[in-house]
Motif scaffolding. Structure first.
Motif, PDB file in Angstrom:
ATOM      1  N   ASP A  61      -2.527  -0.567   4.776  1.00 29.43           N
ATOM      2  CA  ASP A  61      -3.346   0.462   4.154  1.00 29.43           C
ATOM      3  C   ASP A  61      -4.198   1.197   5.191  1.00 29.43           C
ATOM      4  O   ASP A  61      -4.608   2.341   4.962  1.00 29.43           O
ATOM      5  CB  ASP A  61      -4.249  -0.173   3.091  1.00 29.43           C
ATOM      6  N   ARG A  87      -0.808   4.930   1.243  1.00 28.75           N
ATOM      7  CA  ARG A  87      -0.880   5.215   2.676  1.00 28.75           C
ATOM      8  C   ARG A  87       0.486   5.555   3.237  1.00 28.75           C
ATOM      9  O   ARG A  87       0.626   6.453   4.072  1.00 28.75           O
ATOM     10  CB  ARG A  87      -1.454   3.989   3.407  1.00 28.75           C
ATOM     11  N   PRO A  95       0.821  -1.235   0.000  1.00 25.02           N
ATOM     12  CA  PRO A  95       0.000   0.000   0.000  1.00 25.02           C
ATOM     13  C   PRO A  95       0.848   1.277   0.000  1.00 25.02           C
ATOM     14  O   PRO A  95       1.039   1.923   1.021  1.00 25.02           O
ATOM     15  CB  PRO A  95      -0.819  -0.132   1.291  1.00 25.02           C
ATOM     16  N   ALA A 119      -4.083  -5.121   3.945  1.00 26.89           N
ATOM     17  CA  ALA A 119      -5.049  -4.093   4.345  1.00 26.89           C
ATOM     18  C   ALA A 119      -4.643  -3.430   5.657  1.00 26.89           C
ATOM     19  O   ALA A 119      -4.975  -2.267   5.890  1.00 26.89           O
ATOM     20  CB  ALA A 119      -6.437  -4.721   4.483  1.00 26.89           C
ATOM     21  N   ASP A 129      -3.594  -8.674   0.491  1.00 24.08           N
ATOM     22  CA  ASP A 129      -3.807  -7.247   0.221  1.00 24.08           C
ATOM     23  C   ASP A 129      -3.118  -6.296   1.197  1.00 24.08           C
ATOM     24  O   ASP A 129      -3.072  -5.090   0.965  1.00 24.08           O
ATOM     25  CB  ASP A 129      -5.302  -6.927   0.225  1.00 24.08           C
TER      26      ASP A 129
END
Length: 350
Positions: free
Chosen positions: A318, A195, A192, A315, A313
């Motif tokens: 992020d 971010r 990510p 996440a 991912d």
């Protein structure tokens, strides 16, 4: 008459930068009893240990087994410790004729060791720091150290080279280093960056400094993208590990994802904030060790299957809470310097 034996061999040929660096307290512990210490490591990690004053020399494991075993035999070592056991690393000191051999228990090849240690983490221990787990191998040979801070020595040549790099990039002090990568090759395409770029901008704004983004050669694209998005300077893939150590020494602080460079920064004395985003990261075990360190634990509800090697991912990265990072960094910079090696510094709540 057989030649007398002396000295110890530490075989740390597996793992990454952090695994090798966290084995340096073992080397110090063995030096206290056996005097000379030689390290055997992977070629890509030689620079981590090359300037360590504790070590007589650093060998690399890049020759056939028989040649390496013969070299060990010629060293006439009294003891050997294997910190990351494989069949090859366990067999080398055995066939090299080392009489005292410490390594992991509960492996098919554990019979090759004279002193077998059950790794505490295999018994469900998630709180003991990895340096202490590795020191169990030295302790079984009657060796220990009070200060388990890892060693990393920055050579003058690395400082001079880094100074030229900073001048060429137009970096002026003070600056804060952001190391936004974790050395996970499979994660490069899904890391990510947006971010982390926002984090770089927030650090620069909050502390009024230049932000220098770093990374390894294989994730240079990630570092460059984070720097671009964060209006920062990128040195991703442009420094050796020695130059990174020199950079950390000059930095006002280092903010790093859980990684080998995080441990390097802490070891050279830089105020170091380690970001442990995944719930599976185990910050108690892998916290940076140094005179001024802190960690920020993850709060994102990661599914149990989302470990760093398999996460689809990231996440949690992020969703990194930038205000928490800034607060933890502000608290770290407010800590008065302590004697190196005493504790883990502060642990940011969460």
């Amino acid at each position: 008459m057989a030649p007398s034996r002396s000295g110890a061999l530490v075989i740390c040929t597996g793992g990454g930068i952090g695994d090798v660096l966290l084995a340096t307290p073992v080397m110090r512990a063995l030096a206290g009893r056996f005097g000379r210490v030689v390290a055997l490591t992977a070629p890509e990690h030689r620079a981590l240990l090359a300037d360590d004053p504790v070590l007589e020399s650093v060998w690399t494991d890049d020759v056939p087994f028989a040649s390496q075993a013969a070299r060990i035999a010629k060293g006439h070592f009294a003891a050997a410790v294997v910190t990351w056991a494989t069949l090859r690393s366990a067999a080398l000191p055995y066939f090299g004729g080392v009489p005292l051999r410490a390594g992991q228990a509960r492996r098919l090849y554990s019979g090759l060791f004279t002193h077998r240690v059950v790794v505490r983490s295999e018994l469900g221990d998630t709180n003991t720091h990895w340096t202490q787990i590795l020191l169990d191998f030295a302790r079984t040979l009657g060796c220990d150290v009070a200060d388990a801070t890892p060693n990393f020595t920055v050579a003058d040549a690395a400082r001079a080279s880094l100074a030229r790099t900073l001048a060429g990039a137009g970096v002026e002090e003070p600056f804060i280093v952001l190391h936004p990568t974790r050395g996970i090759a499979a994660a490069v395409r899904r890391w990510p960056t947006a971010r982390l770029g926002a984090l770089a901008r927030a650090i620069a704004r909050e502390f009024g400094v230049c932000v220098v983004v770093t990374g390894g050669p294989h994730d240079r694209d990630v570092s460059d993208r984070v720097a671009e998005l964060g209006d920062a300077v990128t040195l991703g893939g442009r420094t050796t590990i020695g130059e990174f150590g020199a950079l950390a020494q000059r930095a006002r602080a280092v903010v790093a994802m859980d990684s080998g460079p995080m441990h390097v920064a802490a070891a050279v004395g830089a105020p170091t904030l380690g970001l442990f985003a995944l719930r599976s990261d185990e910050p108690d075990r892998w916290a940076p060790l140094g005179p001024r360190v802190a960690v920020m634990r993850g709060t994102y509800p990661c599914p149990p299957s989302h470990r760093k090697e398999t996460c689809p991912d990231f996440a949690c990265v992020d969703a990194l809470e930038i205000p928490r990072v800034l607060a933890a960094l502000d608290g770290l910079l407010g800590i008065k310097a302590e004697t190196p090696g005493h504790g883990h510094g502060q642990i940011a709540p969460g």
